[in-house]
Write an enzyme that holds these catalytic residues in place. Structure first.
Site, short mmCIF file in Angstrom:
data_model
loop_
_atom_site.label_atom_id
_atom_site.label_comp_id
_atom_site.label_asym_id
_atom_site.label_seq_id
_atom_site.Cartn_x
_atom_site.Cartn_y
_atom_site.Cartn_z
N ASP A 1 0.87 -1.18 0.00
CA ASP A 1 0.00 0.00 0.00
C ASP A 1 0.91 1.23 0.00
O ASP A 1 2.11 1.13 0.29
CB ASP A 1 -0.90 -0.01 1.25
CG ASP A 1 -1.80 1.22 1.34
OD1 ASP A 1 -2.31 1.68 0.30
OD2 ASP A 1 -1.98 1.75 2.46
N SER A 2 0.32 2.38 -0.28
CA SER A 2 1.06 3.64 -0.17
C SER A 2 1.51 3.87 1.27
O SER A 2 2.37 4.71 1.51
CB SER A 2 0.16 4.80 -0.59
OG SER A 2 -0.96 4.86 0.28
N TYR B 1 -0.31 8.65 -1.80
CA TYR B 1 -0.12 8.59 -3.25
C TYR B 1 -1.09 9.56 -3.94
O TYR B 1 -0.88 9.93 -5.08
CB TYR B 1 -0.41 7.17 -3.75
CG TYR B 1 0.74 6.18 -3.64
CD1 TYR B 1 1.97 6.53 -3.09
CD2 TYR B 1 0.58 4.87 -4.10
CE1 TYR B 1 3.00 5.60 -3.00
CE2 TYR B 1 1.61 3.94 -4.02
CZ TYR B 1 2.82 4.30 -3.46
OH TYR B 1 3.83 3.38 -3.38
N GLY B 2 -2.17 9.90 -3.22
CA GLY B 2 -3.22 10.73 -3.81
C GLY B 2 -2.74 12.04 -4.40
O GLY B 2 -3.37 12.57 -5.31
N CYS C 1 -4.23 -1.10 -2.16
CA CYS C 1 -4.30 0.36 -2.28
C CYS C 1 -5.21 0.67 -3.46
O CYS C 1 -4.89 0.31 -4.60
CB CYS C 1 -2.90 0.91 -2.51
SG CYS C 1 -2.84 2.70 -2.74
N ASN C 2 -6.31 1.34 -3.18
CA ASN C 2 -7.24 1.69 -4.27
C ASN C 2 -6.58 2.66 -5.25
O ASN C 2 -6.81 2.59 -6.45
CB ASN C 2 -8.50 2.34 -3.70
CG ASN C 2 -9.35 1.34 -2.94
OD1 ASN C 2 -10.22 0.72 -3.50
ND2 ASN C 2 -9.07 1.20 -1.66
N THR C 3 -5.76 3.56 -4.72
CA THR C 3 -5.15 4.58 -5.57
C THR C 3 -4.14 3.94 -6.52
O THR C 3 -4.16 4.18 -7.73
CB THR C 3 -4.48 5.66 -4.70
OG1 THR C 3 -5.46 6.15 -3.77
CG2 THR C 3 -3.97 6.82 -5.54
N GLU D 1 -1.95 7.60 8.98
CA GLU D 1 -0.49 7.41 8.92
C GLU D 1 0.19 7.81 10.23
O GLU D 1 1.24 7.28 10.57
CB GLU D 1 0.11 8.21 7.75
CG GLU D 1 -0.12 7.57 6.38
CD GLU D 1 0.63 6.26 6.17
OE1 GLU D 1 1.81 6.18 6.54
OE2 GLU D 1 0.01 5.31 5.67
N CYS E 1 -10.97 3.38 0.34
CA CYS E 1 -9.54 3.59 0.58
C CYS E 1 -9.17 2.67 1.74
O CYS E 1 -9.91 2.61 2.74
CB CYS E 1 -9.29 5.05 0.96
SG CYS E 1 -7.62 5.35 1.60
N THR E 2 -8.08 1.96 1.60
CA THR E 2 -7.75 0.93 2.60
C THR E 2 -7.33 1.52 3.95
O THR E 2 -7.24 0.80 4.94
CB THR E 2 -6.68 -0.03 2.08
OG1 THR E 2 -5.52 0.72 1.70
CG2 THR E 2 -7.19 -0.81 0.88
N HIS E 3 -7.07 2.81 3.99
CA HIS E 3 -6.79 3.43 5.29
C HIS E 3 -8.08 3.59 6.13
O HIS E 3 -8.02 3.63 7.36
CB HIS E 3 -6.17 4.83 5.12
CG HIS E 3 -4.71 4.82 4.78
ND1 HIS E 3 -4.22 4.43 3.56
CD2 HIS E 3 -3.61 5.17 5.52
CE1 HIS E 3 -2.90 4.54 3.55
NE2 HIS E 3 -2.50 4.99 4.73
N1 DGL Z 1 -4.66 3.27 1.15
C1 DGL Z 1 -4.62 4.02 -0.08
C2 DGL Z 1 -5.85 3.73 -0.91
O1 DGL Z 1 -6.50 2.74 -0.69
C3 DGL Z 1 -4.37 5.46 0.22
C4 DGL Z 1 -4.06 6.24 -0.99
C5 DGL Z 1 -3.12 7.38 -0.85
O2 DGL Z 1 -2.03 7.18 -0.31
O3 DGL Z 1 -3.48 8.44 -1.33
O4 DGL Z 1 -6.17 4.43 -1.83
#
Ligand code: DGL
Length: 280
Positions: free
Chosen positions: A11-12, A43-44, A74-76, A152, A184-186
């Site tokens: 993940d990011s 990552y967004g 990570c969805n992004t 985070e 979003c996985t967060h």
């Molecule tokens: N956990 C990431 C997701 O699912 C966070 C994305 C990010 O870092 O912007 O998108």
């Protein structure tokens, strides 16, 4: 490839631990490798080039650690880089998809809300989901800048996190949303607070358990599922500073774990393109 080879997950940042947790539940006998690119989160607000470069570097690392399959938790990164990853590597990938389908089946009001990063909402994958289900239900997409950053740093319920969630969720409730998708996985780490703010009549849908089941199906059909009765292990790497990584990962994993440093060389400033909304 041996069935006892590990599964790579990345993940990011630390958000993908919410997916790792479901994978551990579903597949207790598998060894799991987790890379948190927290040195580059979120990552967004990064460019496509940077997200692709980081994702490729992480996948190469996981393959060098003998991963038999990789979960893009990570969805992004899924929205931005999954096609490139699938073209470049032959290893099986399991990727995230916002749970719009179960939300559309669940809603009684006919209005669902999706909480995600701006990049995920702007992605092609998401546009396709909207096309598929948008005729039957009203889908309200809500970008949530700042929430990834709160997770985070491990602030899962402080005043700032609460205020941000209220800012994003309350307008959705006013428009009749009765089902919220965590895109979003967060965000699953914020689910208790989201539930409290949204109220108990609102359903919250997290796709992580479905991703873990999909991983099981893919391993089974590739005859790569680990031996029954085995106890799996976890190993963690992070590109954040070692102390920070150790503290946050142990907090979210709810066990004191050792975290190795994963080098974070790619330049980040050159890649910023969504600076203005710093979407979380
Ligand atoms: N956990 C990431 C997701 O699912 C966070 C994305 C990010 O870092 O912007 O998108």
């Amino acid at each position: 490839m041996k069935v006892t080879n590990p599964i790579g997950v990345f993940d990011s940042g630390v958000g993908g631990l919410s997916v790792l947790r479901e994978i551990r539940r579903e597949l207790p006998g598998e060894d799991l490798l987790y890379v948190a690119d927290s040195g580059h989160a979120p990552y967004g607000d990064k460019s496509t080039e940077l997200i692709e470069a980081r994702s490729i570097a992480i996948v190469e690392f996981l393959i060098s650690q003998h991963a038999k399959a990789i979960v893009v938790a990570c969805n992004t990164a899924t929205g931005v880089a999954i096609e490139t990853l699938r073209t470049r590597f032959t290893i099986p990938f399991i990727a995230m998809e916002p749970a719009v389908k179960p939300a559309a089946a669940n809603t009684r009001s006919g209005v669902i809300g999706v909480l995600a990063t701006s990049r995920t909402i702007a992605s092609n994958n998401f546009a396709k989901l909207h096309e598929r289900f948008g005729a039957d239900v009203k889908i309200l997409m809500q970008a949530c800048p700042g929430l990834v950053e709160q997770v985070e740093i491990g602030d899962l319920s402080d005043d700032k996190t609460r205020a941000l969630i209220a800012l994003y969720v309350e307008p959705l409730l006013e428009q009749g949303v009765d089902t919220l998708v965590l895109g979003c996985t967060h965000y699953p780490f914020l689910a208790p607070l989201i539930q409290e703010i949204a109220g108990s009549s609102v359903a919250i849908i997290d796709p992580s358990a479905a991703i873990a089941r999909e991983l099981r199906r893919r391993l089974t059909s590739a005859e790569l599922l680990s031996i029954k009765g085995r106890t799996g292990t976890e190993r963690f790497w992070s590109s954040a500073t070692p102390d920070m990584a150790q503290t946050i990962i142990s907090q979210l994993w709810q066990v004191n774990v050792a975290v190795s440093s994963w080098p974070s060389e790619a330049p980040i400033d050159a890649g910023r393109i969504f600076k203005q909304d710093a979407c979380g």
